[in-house]
Design a protein around this motif. Structure first.
Motif, PDB file in Angstrom:
ATOM      1  N   LEU A  12     -67.733   7.415  27.092  1.00 54.30           N
ATOM      2  CA  LEU A  12     -67.343   7.962  26.641  1.00 54.30           C
ATOM      3  C   LEU A  12     -67.772   9.487  27.223  1.00 54.30           C
ATOM      4  N   THR A  13     -68.978   9.468  27.431  1.00 51.34           N
ATOM      5  CA  THR A  13     -69.416  10.375  28.635  1.00 51.34           C
ATOM      6  C   THR A  13     -69.019  10.472  30.242  1.00 51.34           C
ATOM      7  N   GLU A  14     -69.069   9.243  30.913  1.00 50.35           N
ATOM      8  CA  GLU A  14     -68.916   9.241  32.047  1.00 50.35           C
ATOM      9  C   GLU A  14     -67.318   8.560  32.585  1.00 50.35           C
ATOM     10  N   GLY A  15     -66.680   8.162  31.737  1.00 47.31           N
ATOM     11  CA  GLY A  15     -65.551   7.700  32.151  1.00 47.31           C
ATOM     12  C   GLY A  15     -65.691   6.554  32.894  1.00 47.31           C
ATOM     13  N   THR A  16     -64.494   5.531  32.682  1.00 47.98           N
ATOM     14  CA  THR A  16     -64.141   4.197  33.683  1.00 47.98           C
ATOM     15  C   THR A  16     -64.785   3.792  34.595  1.00 47.98           C
ATOM     16  N   GLY A  17     -65.117   5.036  35.586  1.00 44.80           N
ATOM     17  CA  GLY A  17     -65.762   5.436  36.899  1.00 44.80           C
ATOM     18  C   GLY A  17     -66.648   4.036  36.477  1.00 44.80           C
ATOM     19  N   ALA A  18     -68.112   4.658  36.158  1.00 44.79           N
ATOM     20  CA  ALA A  18     -68.932   4.378  35.296  1.00 44.79           C
ATOM     21  C   ALA A  18     -69.011   2.445  34.722  1.00 44.79           C
ATOM     22  N   LEU A  19     -67.807   1.728  34.413  1.00 46.74           N
ATOM     23  CA  LEU A  19     -68.443   0.860  33.902  1.00 46.74           C
ATOM     24  C   LEU A  19     -68.503  -0.302  34.629  1.00 46.74           C
ATOM     25  N   GLY A  20     -69.585  -0.157  35.194  1.00 49.11           N
ATOM     26  CA  GLY A  20     -69.738  -1.469  36.004  1.00 49.11           C
ATOM     27  C   GLY A  20     -70.823  -2.504  35.572  1.00 49.11           C
ATOM     28  N   LEU A  21     -70.249  -3.811  35.696  1.00 50.21           N
ATOM     29  CA  LEU A  21     -71.450  -4.735  35.523  1.00 50.21           C
ATOM     30  C   LEU A  21     -73.139  -4.578  35.441  1.00 50.21           C
ATOM     31  N   ARG A  22     -73.507  -4.549  36.519  1.00 46.63           N
ATOM     32  CA  ARG A  22     -74.162  -3.802  36.929  1.00 46.63           C
ATOM     33  C   ARG A  22     -75.201  -2.659  36.072  1.00 46.63           C
ATOM     34  N   GLU A  23     -74.188  -1.648  35.989  1.00 50.46           N
ATOM     35  CA  GLU A  23     -74.592  -0.086  35.686  1.00 50.46           C
ATOM     36  C   GLU A  23     -75.109  -1.016  33.684  1.00 50.46           C
ATOM     37  N   ILE A  24     -74.246  -1.385  33.728  1.00 51.61           N
ATOM     38  CA  ILE A  24     -74.134  -1.645  31.735  1.00 51.61           C
ATOM     39  C   ILE A  24     -75.536  -2.307  31.758  1.00 51.61           C
ATOM     40  N   ALA A  25     -75.191  -3.350  32.366  1.00 50.34           N
ATOM     41  CA  ALA A  25     -76.398  -4.379  32.324  1.00 50.34           C
ATOM     42  C   ALA A  25     -78.011  -3.244  32.142  1.00 50.34           C
ATOM     43  N   ARG A  26     -78.073  -2.437  33.401  1.00 53.05           N
ATOM     44  CA  ARG A  26     -79.510  -1.765  33.870  1.00 53.05           C
ATOM     45  C   ARG A  26     -80.258  -1.171  32.189  1.00 53.05           C
ATOM     46  N   ARG A  27     -78.887  -0.034  31.414  1.00 53.02           N
ATOM     47  CA  ARG A  27     -78.743   0.514  30.764  1.00 53.02           C
ATOM     48  C   ARG A  27     -78.834  -0.064  29.316  1.00 53.02           C
ATOM     49  N   ALA A  28     -78.057  -1.327  29.408  1.00 46.19           N
ATOM     50  CA  ALA A  28     -79.117  -2.416  28.270  1.00 46.19           C
ATOM     51  C   ALA A  28     -80.358  -2.978  27.973  1.00 46.19           C
ATOM     52  N   GLY A  29     -80.773  -2.629  29.544  1.00 43.69           N
ATOM     53  CA  GLY A  29     -82.281  -3.563  29.810  1.00 43.69           C
ATOM     54  C   GLY A  29     -82.220  -4.317  29.870  1.00 43.69           C
TER      55      GLY A  29
END
Length: 208
Positions: free
Chosen positions: A20-37
């Motif tokens: 919603l904030t950064e678009g589909t290009g931001a949906l990497g597994l590593r980035e999602i995991a990092r932000r989820a802690g």
């Protein structure tokens, strides 16, 4: 981030926020995991593939859109409003969602990136089960919009053409192409475009 939320839901929440904030290009597994802690391998416990996680995120978008469709038809008067009025309400809700939530809207219809059938053995959502009822709702309304009455197959084709016209309108407006040729009066112009699309595909309509 509330770590009291189950990890599976937390990963989806992060993905929804990212798209919603950064678009589909931001949906990497590593980035999602990092932000989820969590570690970069943790999502694999719940989502065996990247497509599975993206599908769970898109499932949230379809749930939101379904809620908007329900509200739109209720406001149009499900019992008293004509099928044409209800189709118009659905069209407005669809374009409104597309222009307000561009990243999610793009993801929801990228079935080259998604797992449409899901995996019952892992509890992954079946996007087909989310998308088909929305399309069948449109087909049902379209079938009641013509005085001569469409056969079901004809109604499906008409509904698909109508959907394609609305989706193309959303994309061309979001990309800046329609504002470039028509001007930037979004609310008025998008409404007129919707009416033109409906006229082109529905023709004469019955009030019943």
């Amino acid at each position: 981030m509330d770590h009291g939320i189950p990890l599976r839901e937390r990963l989806i929440d992060v993905g929804v926020e990212l798209v919603l904030t950064e678009g589909t290009g931001a949906l990497g597994l590593r980035e999602i995991a990092r932000r989820a802690g969590v570690s970069h391998g943790a999502p694999r416990r719940w989502f065996p593939t990247h497509h599975a996680l993206l599908s769970a995120i898109a499932h949230r978008g379809f749930a939101d859109l379904a809620g908007r469709f329900a509200a739109a038809t209720a406001n149009a008067g499900t019992g008293a409003g004509s099928p044409r009025e209800q189709v118009r309400a659905l069209a407005d809700a669809y374009l409104g969602y597309a222009l307000e939530h561009r990243g999610m809207f793009e993801l929801m219809f990228r079935h080259d990136l998604l797992d449409s059938t899901g995996r019952p053995d892992t509890g992954q959502p079946q996007l087909r089960a989310s998308t088909q009822p929305l399309f069948r709702m449109l087909v049902s309304l379209v079938s009641h919009c013509r005085e001569d009455g469409d056969e079901d197959g004809d109604a499906e084709v008409t509904a698909a053409a109508l959907w394609a016209g609305l989706h193309g309108t959303a994309q061309l407006w979001a990309w800046g192409s329609l504002p470039l040729v028509l001007g930037d009066g979004r609310q008025e112009l998008v409404g007129r475009i919707v009416d033109a699309v409906l006229d082109a595909h529905l023709g004469r309509v019955a009030d019943a």
